[in-house]
Design a protein around this motif. Sequence first.
Motif, PDB file in Angstrom:
ATOM      1  N   ASN A  46     -12.474  -0.134   3.404  1.00 42.51           N
ATOM      2  CA  ASN A  46     -12.318   1.181   3.724  1.00 42.51           C
ATOM      3  C   ASN A  46     -12.126   1.370   5.443  1.00 42.51           C
ATOM      4  O   ASN A  46     -12.551   0.546   6.299  1.00 42.51           O
ATOM      5  N   PHE A  47     -11.180   2.231   5.613  1.00 41.39           N
ATOM      6  CA  PHE A  47     -11.157   2.405   7.242  1.00 41.39           C
ATOM      7  C   PHE A  47     -12.306   2.836   7.963  1.00 41.39           C
ATOM      8  O   PHE A  47     -13.136   3.674   7.459  1.00 41.39           O
TER       9      PHE A  47
ATOM     10  N   GLY B 173      11.099   7.452  -3.820  1.00 44.84           N
ATOM     11  CA  GLY B 173      12.058   8.473  -3.470  1.00 44.84           C
ATOM     12  C   GLY B 173      11.249   9.748  -2.603  1.00 44.84           C
ATOM     13  O   GLY B 173      12.391  10.544  -2.203  1.00 44.84           O
ATOM     14  N   SER B 174      10.160   9.495  -2.100  1.00 48.72           N
ATOM     15  CA  SER B 174       9.450  10.594  -1.279  1.00 48.72           C
ATOM     16  C   SER B 174       9.339   9.934   0.061  1.00 48.72           C
ATOM     17  O   SER B 174       9.140   8.543   0.056  1.00 48.72           O
ATOM     18  N   TRP B 175       8.943  10.563   1.024  1.00 50.75           N
ATOM     19  CA  TRP B 175       8.591  10.193   2.308  1.00 50.75           C
ATOM     20  C   TRP B 175       7.001  10.240   2.474  1.00 50.75           C
ATOM     21  O   TRP B 175       6.497  11.626   2.119  1.00 50.75           O
ATOM     22  N   ALA B 176       6.404   9.800   3.366  1.00 53.25           N
ATOM     23  CA  ALA B 176       4.952   9.781   3.647  1.00 53.25           C
ATOM     24  C   ALA B 176       4.634  11.068   4.375  1.00 53.25           C
ATOM     25  O   ALA B 176       5.557  11.424   5.272  1.00 53.25           O
ATOM     26  N   THR B 177       3.573  11.551   4.240  1.00 49.69           N
ATOM     27  CA  THR B 177       3.096  12.916   5.157  1.00 49.69           C
ATOM     28  C   THR B 177       1.922  12.160   5.623  1.00 49.69           C
ATOM     29  O   THR B 177       1.413  11.293   5.372  1.00 49.69           O
ATOM     30  N   TYR B 178       1.441  13.129   6.663  1.00 49.36           N
ATOM     31  CA  TYR B 178       0.162  12.509   7.467  1.00 49.36           C
ATOM     32  C   TYR B 178      -0.862  12.431   6.869  1.00 49.36           C
ATOM     33  O   TYR B 178      -2.004  11.760   6.876  1.00 49.36           O
ATOM     34  N   GLU B 179      -0.929  13.394   5.695  1.00 48.78           N
ATOM     35  CA  GLU B 179      -2.101  13.495   4.889  1.00 48.78           C
ATOM     36  C   GLU B 179      -2.371  12.087   4.012  1.00 48.78           C
ATOM     37  O   GLU B 179      -3.495  11.808   3.649  1.00 48.78           O
ATOM     38  N   ASP B 180      -1.225  11.501   3.874  1.00 50.57           N
ATOM     39  CA  ASP B 180      -1.320  10.099   3.130  1.00 50.57           C
ATOM     40  C   ASP B 180      -2.100   9.139   3.525  1.00 50.57           C
ATOM     41  O   ASP B 180      -2.655   8.304   3.077  1.00 50.57           O
ATOM     42  N   ARG B 181      -2.274   9.288   4.991  1.00 53.54           N
ATOM     43  CA  ARG B 181      -3.159   8.155   5.698  1.00 53.54           C
ATOM     44  C   ARG B 181      -4.652   8.081   5.012  1.00 53.54           C
ATOM     45  O   ARG B 181      -5.271   6.882   5.149  1.00 53.54           O
TER      46      ARG B 181
ATOM     47  N   GLU C 271       0.993  -1.278  -0.154  1.00 49.09           N
ATOM     48  CA  GLU C 271      -0.224   0.031   0.054  1.00 49.09           C
ATOM     49  C   GLU C 271       1.066   1.170   0.032  1.00 49.09           C
ATOM     50  O   GLU C 271       0.668   2.185  -0.627  1.00 49.09           O
ATOM     51  N   ILE C 272       1.868   1.239   0.800  1.00 48.87           N
ATOM     52  CA  ILE C 272       2.901   2.392   0.774  1.00 48.87           C
ATOM     53  C   ILE C 272       3.733   2.557  -0.744  1.00 48.87           C
ATOM     54  O   ILE C 272       3.382   3.759  -1.243  1.00 48.87           O
ATOM     55  N   GLY C 273       3.746   1.402  -1.218  1.00 50.16           N
ATOM     56  CA  GLY C 273       4.231   1.551  -2.591  1.00 50.16           C
ATOM     57  C   GLY C 273       3.470   2.256  -3.642  1.00 50.16           C
ATOM     58  O   GLY C 273       3.746   2.839  -4.582  1.00 50.16           O
ATOM     59  N   ARG C 274       2.177   1.788  -3.521  1.00 54.30           N
ATOM     60  CA  ARG C 274       0.967   2.459  -4.207  1.00 54.30           C
ATOM     61  C   ARG C 274       0.705   4.013  -4.082  1.00 54.30           C
ATOM     62  O   ARG C 274       0.179   4.640  -4.926  1.00 54.30           O
ATOM     63  N   THR C 275       1.087   4.338  -2.724  1.00 53.22           N
ATOM     64  CA  THR C 275       0.539   5.764  -2.585  1.00 53.22           C
ATOM     65  C   THR C 275       1.621   6.819  -2.450  1.00 53.22           C
ATOM     66  O   THR C 275       1.291   7.668  -2.875  1.00 53.22           O
TER      67      THR C 275
ATOM     68  N   ASN D 173      -5.378   7.984   1.953  1.00 53.89           N
ATOM     69  CA  ASN D 173      -5.413   7.096   0.872  1.00 53.89           C
ATOM     70  C   ASN D 173      -4.576   5.609   1.324  1.00 53.89           C
ATOM     71  O   ASN D 173      -4.303   4.916   0.368  1.00 53.89           O
ATOM     72  N   MET D 174      -4.464   5.447   2.523  1.00 54.19           N
ATOM     73  CA  MET D 174      -3.675   4.365   3.110  1.00 54.19           C
ATOM     74  C   MET D 174      -4.724   3.414   4.145  1.00 54.19           C
ATOM     75  O   MET D 174      -4.052   3.496   5.206  1.00 54.19           O
ATOM     76  N   PRO D 175      -5.856   3.026   3.738  1.00 56.09           N
ATOM     77  CA  PRO D 175      -6.817   2.719   4.985  1.00 56.09           C
ATOM     78  C   PRO D 175      -6.155   1.393   5.500  1.00 56.09           C
ATOM     79  O   PRO D 175      -6.599   1.233   6.794  1.00 56.09           O
ATOM     80  N   PHE D 176      -5.380   0.526   4.841  1.00 58.05           N
ATOM     81  CA  PHE D 176      -5.048  -0.765   5.604  1.00 58.05           C
ATOM     82  C   PHE D 176      -3.933  -0.397   6.584  1.00 58.05           C
ATOM     83  O   PHE D 176      -3.959  -0.805   7.604  1.00 58.05           O
TER      84      PHE D 176
END
Length: 217
Positions: free
Chosen positions: A142-143, A59-67, A51-55, A69-72
């Motif tokens: 969905n979360f 080369g970037s780091w996740a931000t809190y806003e990414d959550r 899921e991290i790879g899809r979102t 789009n990352m329900p799992f």
Amino acid sequence: MQYFPGLLNTKTGASILDLVMAGTETIATTLQWAILLMMKYPEIQKKVQEEIGRTVKSGSWATYEDRKNMPFTNAVLHEVQRFITLLPHVPRCTAVDTHFRGYFLPKGIIVIPSLTSVLLDKTQWETPHQFNPNHFLDAEGNFVKREAFLPFSTGRRNCIGESLAKMELFVFFVGLLQTFTFQPQPGVSESDLDLTVPQTTFTLRPQPQATCAVLRE
């Protein structure tokens, strides 16, 4: 840092102690549990990494806003906090004389609510004593927010650092799984990893166990 004798006897010192214990110890211990659980359940770890790879852009780091789009991944982090019951007993003090279920609680008496009774309540969770991220997912993946999820307590005296803690846990956890895959050391199987007897300190810590952090390509 310059040390001032007697600082911890002041309100400022007490606030610093709260920041260290409640703001640092809790996050560090929750991440220890999260890594241990990813080692214990490699199929869940793999789904988080996918899921991290899809979102998250390469080369970037996740931000809190990414959550959003990352329900799992979000469900996994919530389930870690539910499952480990990090701070099961947090003392409170009654502000006024209170009558509760036939008991009289005078103003100023210490009350210790049991968050474990909610976080592991079999009437609220399908498999309360199992690590199961599906507790926070609907049939479509969905979360789902659950009212019985109360690791930060509730009411007027709930954890003041709840928002910061959620952000830190998400960013650190995703960053770690972006970079590493966590595995038991050679000769140790997933079934050998111990989840049952935590060390009782300020928080409920996992037993010391070795991990292999394998760098991901």
